[in-house]
Each structure stands twice: as C-alpha cells, then as structure tokens.
Design a protein around this motif. Structure first.
Motif, PDB file in Angstrom:
ATOM      1  N   PHE A 138     -26.483 -31.592 -11.165  1.00  0.00           N
ATOM      2  CA  PHE A 138     -27.401 -31.076 -12.172  1.00  0.00           C
ATOM      3  C   PHE A 138     -27.588 -29.573 -12.003  1.00  0.00           C
ATOM      4  O   PHE A 138     -27.565 -28.818 -12.975  1.00  0.00           O
ATOM      5  CB  PHE A 138     -28.749 -31.790 -12.107  1.00  0.00           C
ATOM      6  N   PHE A 139     -27.762 -29.118 -10.754  1.00  0.00           N
ATOM      7  CA  PHE A 139     -27.930 -27.679 -10.522  1.00  0.00           C
ATOM      8  C   PHE A 139     -26.658 -26.910 -10.879  1.00  0.00           C
ATOM      9  O   PHE A 139     -26.724 -25.786 -11.371  1.00  0.00           O
ATOM     10  CB  PHE A 139     -28.348 -27.402  -9.084  1.00  0.00           C
ATOM     11  N   ARG A 140     -25.510 -27.514 -10.655  1.00  0.00           N
ATOM     12  CA  ARG A 140     -24.260 -26.877 -11.079  1.00  0.00           C
ATOM     13  C   ARG A 140     -24.246 -26.708 -12.591  1.00  0.00           C
ATOM     14  O   ARG A 140     -23.903 -25.643 -13.112  1.00  0.00           O
ATOM     15  CB  ARG A 140     -23.058 -27.720 -10.642  1.00  0.00           C
ATOM     16  N   GLU A 145     -24.125 -23.569 -17.322  1.00  0.00           N
ATOM     17  CA  GLU A 145     -24.398 -23.628 -18.757  1.00  0.00           C
ATOM     18  C   GLU A 145     -25.495 -22.665 -19.211  1.00  0.00           C
ATOM     19  O   GLU A 145     -25.556 -22.336 -20.396  1.00  0.00           O
ATOM     20  CB  GLU A 145     -24.776 -25.055 -19.160  1.00  0.00           C
ATOM     21  N   ARG A 146     -26.354 -22.242 -18.294  1.00  0.00           N
ATOM     22  CA  ARG A 146     -27.452 -21.386 -18.744  1.00  0.00           C
ATOM     23  C   ARG A 146     -27.665 -20.135 -17.894  1.00  0.00           C
ATOM     24  O   ARG A 146     -27.775 -19.037 -18.402  1.00  0.00           O
ATOM     25  CB  ARG A 146     -28.758 -22.205 -18.791  1.00  0.00           C
ATOM     26  N   LEU A 147     -27.733 -20.284 -16.597  1.00  0.00           N
ATOM     27  CA  LEU A 147     -28.157 -19.156 -15.772  1.00  0.00           C
ATOM     28  C   LEU A 147     -27.098 -18.069 -15.640  1.00  0.00           C
ATOM     29  O   LEU A 147     -27.418 -16.881 -15.671  1.00  0.00           O
ATOM     30  CB  LEU A 147     -28.603 -19.647 -14.404  1.00  0.00           C
ATOM     31  N   ARG A 148     -25.834 -18.432 -15.499  1.00  0.00           N
ATOM     32  CA  ARG A 148     -24.785 -17.415 -15.368  1.00  0.00           C
ATOM     33  C   ARG A 148     -24.581 -16.634 -16.650  1.00  0.00           C
ATOM     34  O   ARG A 148     -24.078 -15.524 -16.630  1.00  0.00           O
ATOM     35  CB  ARG A 148     -23.468 -18.057 -14.950  1.00  0.00           C
ATOM     36  N   ARG A 149     -24.957 -17.209 -17.760  1.00  0.00           N
ATOM     37  CA  ARG A 149     -24.771 -16.545 -19.055  1.00  0.00           C
ATOM     38  C   ARG A 149     -25.903 -15.578 -19.368  1.00  0.00           C
ATOM     39  O   ARG A 149     -25.800 -14.792 -20.293  1.00  0.00           O
ATOM     40  CB  ARG A 149     -24.707 -17.582 -20.166  1.00  0.00           C
ATOM     41  N   GLY A 150     -26.976 -15.652 -18.635  1.00  0.00           N
ATOM     42  CA  GLY A 150     -28.144 -14.866 -18.976  1.00  0.00           C
ATOM     43  C   GLY A 150     -28.342 -13.649 -18.101  1.00  0.00           C
ATOM     44  O   GLY A 150     -27.792 -13.538 -17.008  1.00  0.00           O
ATOM     45  N   VAL A 151     -29.140 -12.741 -18.614  1.00  0.00           N
ATOM     46  CA  VAL A 151     -29.586 -11.577 -17.866  1.00  0.00           C
ATOM     47  C   VAL A 151     -31.103 -11.656 -17.852  1.00  0.00           C
ATOM     48  O   VAL A 151     -31.739 -11.683 -18.910  1.00  0.00           O
ATOM     49  CB  VAL A 151     -29.127 -10.266 -18.523  1.00  0.00           C
ATOM     50  N   PHE A 152     -31.670 -11.716 -16.669  1.00  0.00           N
ATOM     51  CA  PHE A 152     -33.105 -11.903 -16.535  1.00  0.00           C
ATOM     52  C   PHE A 152     -33.685 -10.697 -15.821  1.00  0.00           C
ATOM     53  O   PHE A 152     -33.268 -10.354 -14.719  1.00  0.00           O
ATOM     54  CB  PHE A 152     -33.394 -13.188 -15.773  1.00  0.00           C
ATOM     55  N   PRO A 199     -31.167 -37.075 -23.135  1.00  0.00           N
ATOM     56  CA  PRO A 199     -30.779 -37.234 -21.724  1.00  0.00           C
ATOM     57  C   PRO A 199     -29.678 -38.273 -21.548  1.00  0.00           C
ATOM     58  O   PRO A 199     -29.591 -39.242 -22.299  1.00  0.00           O
ATOM     59  CB  PRO A 199     -32.075 -37.690 -21.054  1.00  0.00           C
ATOM     60  N   LYS A 200     -28.801 -38.004 -20.608  1.00  0.00           N
ATOM     61  CA  LYS A 200     -27.741 -38.939 -20.237  1.00  0.00           C
ATOM     62  C   LYS A 200     -27.849 -39.182 -18.745  1.00  0.00           C
ATOM     63  O   LYS A 200     -27.952 -38.229 -17.970  1.00  0.00           O
ATOM     64  CB  LYS A 200     -26.353 -38.348 -20.513  1.00  0.00           C
ATOM     65  N   PRO A 201     -27.799 -40.421 -18.326  1.00  0.00           N
ATOM     66  CA  PRO A 201     -27.857 -40.680 -16.884  1.00  0.00           C
ATOM     67  C   PRO A 201     -26.546 -40.270 -16.219  1.00  0.00           C
ATOM     68  O   PRO A 201     -25.477 -40.320 -16.827  1.00  0.00           O
ATOM     69  CB  PRO A 201     -28.062 -42.183 -16.795  1.00  0.00           C
ATOM     70  N   PHE A 202     -26.658 -39.830 -14.975  1.00  0.00           N
ATOM     71  CA  PHE A 202     -25.459 -39.599 -14.188  1.00  0.00           C
ATOM     72  C   PHE A 202     -24.950 -40.955 -13.726  1.00  0.00           C
ATOM     73  O   PHE A 202     -25.719 -41.792 -13.264  1.00  0.00           O
ATOM     74  CB  PHE A 202     -25.763 -38.727 -12.966  1.00  0.00           C
TER      75      PHE A 202
END
Length: 72
Positions: A5-7, A12-19, A40-43
């Motif tokens: 999930f953290f990956r 999908e979100r954090l690497r694309r952003g500038v904070f 939501p989808k279960p793993f």
C-alpha cells in the motif's frame, strides 16, 4: 501487505507531487486515501502462508551460509 500500500501511494501520488509544507503533504495523502476508499479493493494473497514461510527459511539458510563462508 502494508508495504504494498505504501508503495502504491508513493508511486501514484507522492512522487508526482511537489510539497512546500507538511500540511500540503498531509492534504495530498488525505486526498489519495479519500479517492482510494471510493472503490476499495482488498489485497489478495497469491501464495499460501506455507509457501511464504518456506521461501523465508530458504533465504535465511542462504544468508547464513554466505555469512559463515565469509567468516572462515
């Protein structure tokens, strides 16, 4: 599974952003979670616990033999 999930949130979100502030980062995480939770989808584990444990045991044995080989 939490690592997966953290990956996902990272790629999908954090690497694309500038904070520029912590509140911006928190808002981005909250937005991702809100979007993710709309559908939501279960793993799903694709291996049995037995298969996973056997793989861990094999890896430990290999690591132990390599460490012991370097000590002699």
């Amino acid at each position: 599974m939490v690592e997966r999930f953290f990956r996902d949130i990272t790629t999908e979100r954090l690497r694309r952003g500038v904070f520029t502030s912590v509140p911006e980062l928190i808002a981005a995480i909250d937005e991702y979670l809100a979007h993710h939770n709309t559908k939501p989808k279960p793993f799903i584990w694709t291996r049995s616990a037995r298969d996973i444990l056997q793989k861990v045991i094999r890896a430990n044995q290999r690591l132990s033999s390599k460490q012991n080989g370097t000590l002699h």
